[in-house]
Design a protein around this motif. Structure first.
Motif, mmCIF file in Angstrom:
data_model
loop_
_atom_site.group_PDB
_atom_site.id
_atom_site.type_symbol
_atom_site.label_atom_id
_atom_site.label_comp_id
_atom_site.label_asym_id
_atom_site.label_seq_id
_atom_site.Cartn_x
_atom_site.Cartn_y
_atom_site.Cartn_z
ATOM 1 N N ASP A 162 4.367 -96.428 59.540
ATOM 2 C CA ASP A 162 5.068 -97.687 59.809
ATOM 3 C C ASP A 162 6.464 -97.418 60.357
ATOM 4 O O ASP A 162 6.881 -96.256 60.490
ATOM 5 C CB ASP A 162 5.075 -98.572 58.555
ATOM 6 C CG ASP A 162 6.115 -98.177 57.517
ATOM 7 O OD1 ASP A 162 6.857 -97.189 57.715
ATOM 8 O OD2 ASP A 162 6.196 -98.863 56.479
ATOM 9 N N PRO A 163 7.229 -98.464 60.722
ATOM 10 C CA PRO A 163 8.541 -98.242 61.341
ATOM 11 C C PRO A 163 9.547 -97.520 60.450
ATOM 12 O O PRO A 163 10.581 -97.052 60.949
ATOM 13 C CB PRO A 163 9.015 -99.675 61.651
ATOM 14 C CG PRO A 163 7.781 -100.483 61.763
ATOM 15 C CD PRO A 163 6.844 -99.899 60.764
ATOM 16 N N PHE A 164 9.274 -97.408 59.156
ATOM 17 C CA PHE A 164 10.208 -96.768 58.234
ATOM 18 C C PHE A 164 9.699 -95.410 57.765
ATOM 19 O O PHE A 164 10.173 -94.862 56.774
ATOM 20 C CB PHE A 164 10.477 -97.705 57.056
ATOM 21 C CG PHE A 164 11.002 -99.036 57.499
ATOM 22 C CD1 PHE A 164 12.346 -99.222 57.782
ATOM 23 C CD2 PHE A 164 10.132 -100.108 57.702
ATOM 24 C CE1 PHE A 164 12.823 -100.436 58.233
ATOM 25 C CE2 PHE A 164 10.605 -101.335 58.157
ATOM 26 C CZ PHE A 164 11.946 -101.498 58.425
ATOM 27 N N GLY A 165 8.721 -94.881 58.508
ATOM 28 C CA GLY A 165 8.236 -93.535 58.246
ATOM 29 C C GLY A 165 7.264 -93.421 57.087
ATOM 30 O O GLY A 165 6.918 -92.305 56.680
ATOM 31 N N ARG A 166 6.786 -94.543 56.576
ATOM 32 C CA ARG A 166 5.848 -94.504 55.456
ATOM 33 C C ARG A 166 4.420 -94.385 55.985
ATOM 34 O O ARG A 166 4.014 -95.150 56.858
ATOM 35 C CB ARG A 166 5.984 -95.763 54.594
ATOM 36 C CG ARG A 166 7.369 -95.913 53.958
ATOM 37 C CD ARG A 166 7.582 -97.276 53.332
ATOM 38 N NE ARG A 166 7.525 -98.366 54.311
ATOM 39 C CZ ARG A 166 7.969 -99.602 54.090
ATOM 40 N NH1 ARG A 166 8.506 -99.908 52.920
ATOM 41 N NH2 ARG A 166 7.868 -100.534 55.028
ATOM 42 N N GLU A 167 3.657 -93.462 55.429
ATOM 43 C CA GLU A 167 2.260 -93.301 55.831
ATOM 44 C C GLU A 167 1.407 -94.326 55.100
ATOM 45 O O GLU A 167 1.433 -94.418 53.873
ATOM 46 C CB GLU A 167 1.766 -91.894 55.510
ATOM 47 C CG GLU A 167 0.338 -91.651 55.950
ATOM 48 C CD GLU A 167 -0.154 -90.251 55.676
ATOM 49 O OE1 GLU A 167 -1.339 -89.973 55.943
ATOM 50 O OE2 GLU A 167 0.651 -89.432 55.165
ATOM 51 N N ILE A 168 0.643 -95.095 55.836
ATOM 52 C CA ILE A 168 -0.199 -96.142 55.251
ATOM 53 C C ILE A 168 -1.581 -95.550 54.983
ATOM 54 O O ILE A 168 -2.367 -95.321 55.899
ATOM 55 C CB ILE A 168 -0.293 -97.369 56.178
ATOM 56 C CG1 ILE A 168 1.117 -97.831 56.598
ATOM 57 C CG2 ILE A 168 -1.062 -98.487 55.491
ATOM 58 C CD1 ILE A 168 2.047 -98.110 55.440
ATOM 59 N N SER A 169 -1.854 -95.320 53.704
ATOM 60 C CA SER A 169 -3.094 -94.645 53.325
ATOM 61 C C SER A 169 -3.899 -95.425 52.293
ATOM 62 O O SER A 169 -4.880 -94.913 51.754
ATOM 63 C CB SER A 169 -2.771 -93.256 52.756
ATOM 64 O OG SER A 169 -1.895 -93.369 51.635
#
Length: 329
Positions: free
Chosen positions: A3-10
């Motif tokens: 996402d735009p804040f560097g979080r991996e969506i898993s």
């Protein structure tokens, strides 16, 4: 998916129905109007959407509702999704349930590969349980918990902390869960959807609950994670975990790795925001899946930094108009 804040969506939470056989006072109005069946995705379409997300890096799928096990033929969806466990593409397939249907389905869920379930249970007092759920019977849920344990499924109890309702019982629930071998997760009530009543009368900050629990139990902080928003402790006296989900007093947005898909094919990138993406249209328009992939990528690209939940008497309307049963618990 990043996402735009560097979080991996898993982590994908999927609501397969907005319907439920309970009417919990903090979740629904007693006389709910549910979605027309024509607006609901088929189980085959839900499988297609989940599979698309698995292909894009989702490692954990949680099936929710409403009450997911009241949907007709829902086990066919679990069986189909189980193939991703067999291939190793998916680490975990699980569900959140009120427990009312577990006596029917626990054995089959375990055979498919479901190793954990979250059971929403706010009290172990039968009369209070009926008042909170309006339509529920505690003995039916207890039988479901027993069935899950016999099938080898690990149970975690989710309890919403409600001021003046179950706050004096929470400490006893910690002990009860320890005796039964369950983990317990406490949740602050959230301003989602119009209900019969005032949420300011229900809201109980978990910072206060934890302080009270500390008078009876020794709570040791731990870095244990399940992929969800809870911060966990271990209750030294029981050896079991106690989690706190605090969207109001201390939000967990900085580590959010999840998105929510509704039974209509709407993707919510944040539980506490109204922005959403329609995945039903591209799913149905393009059998190749390319339009769906683009729609998912575009949605993840606008996932917000966090939510803005507020509960106070100056704001009578809920922060978000849709009910939790629509988004998925």
């Amino acid at each position: 998916m990043i996402d735009p804040f560097g979080r991996e969506i898993s982590y994908l939470r999927v609501s397969v129905t907005d319907r439920c056989d309970f009417r919990c006072v903090y979740c629904m109005a007693e006389n709910m109007t549910f979605l027309p069946k024509k607006d609901i995705l088929t189980l085959e379409e839900l499988d297609q959407l989940c599979t698309a997300f698995v292909g894009k890096g989702v490692r954990k799928l949680r099936i929710t509702g409403g009450e997911p096990l009241v949907r007709r033929d829902v086990m066919s969806l679990f069986r189909n999704l189980g193939r991703h466990l067999e291939t190793g593409a998916l680490d975990e397939l699980t569900l959140t349930t009120n427990g009312s249907q577990l006596t029917r389905f626990a054995d089959e869920l375990a055979a498919i590969g479901v190793k954990r379930v979250n059971v929403s249970l706010d009290t172990i007092d039968p009369d209070k349980f009926e008042r909170i759920t309006r339509w529920g019977k505690l003995d039916k849920v207890m039988a479901g918990l027993d069935a899950a344990q016999r099938a080898g499924i690990h149970v975690k109890i989710n309890a919403v902390a409600l001021k003046g309702v179950n706050e004096e019982e929470i400490s006893d629930m910690v002990g009860w869960c320890g005796q039964r071998g369950y983990d317990l997760c406490l949740i602050e009530t959230m301003p989602l959807g119009d209900i019969d009543g005032d949420r300011t009368d229900q809201y109980l900050p978990l910072s206060l609950v934890r302080a009270r629990l500390g008078q009876r139990w020794t709570l040791d902080d731990t870095d244990y994670k399940t992929g969800g928003p809870a911060r966990y402790t271990v209750v030294r006296e029981t050896g079991h975990r106690l989690g706190f989900i605090t969207p109001m007093t201390h939000n967990f947005c900085e580590s959010c790795n999840r998105v929510r898909l509704t039974c209509t094919g709407t993707l919510y990138m944040c539980l506490g925001q109204e922005d959403a993406a329609d995945l039903r249209a591209p799913l149905r328009a393009d059998p190749s899946g390319m339009e769906l992939d683009r729609a998912i990528d575009e949605a993840i690209g606008r996932k917000p930094k966090g939510h803005d939940f507020v509960i106070d008497r100056r704001r009578s309307a809920p922060a978000v108009g849709r009910h939790m049963s629509v988004t998925g618990g």
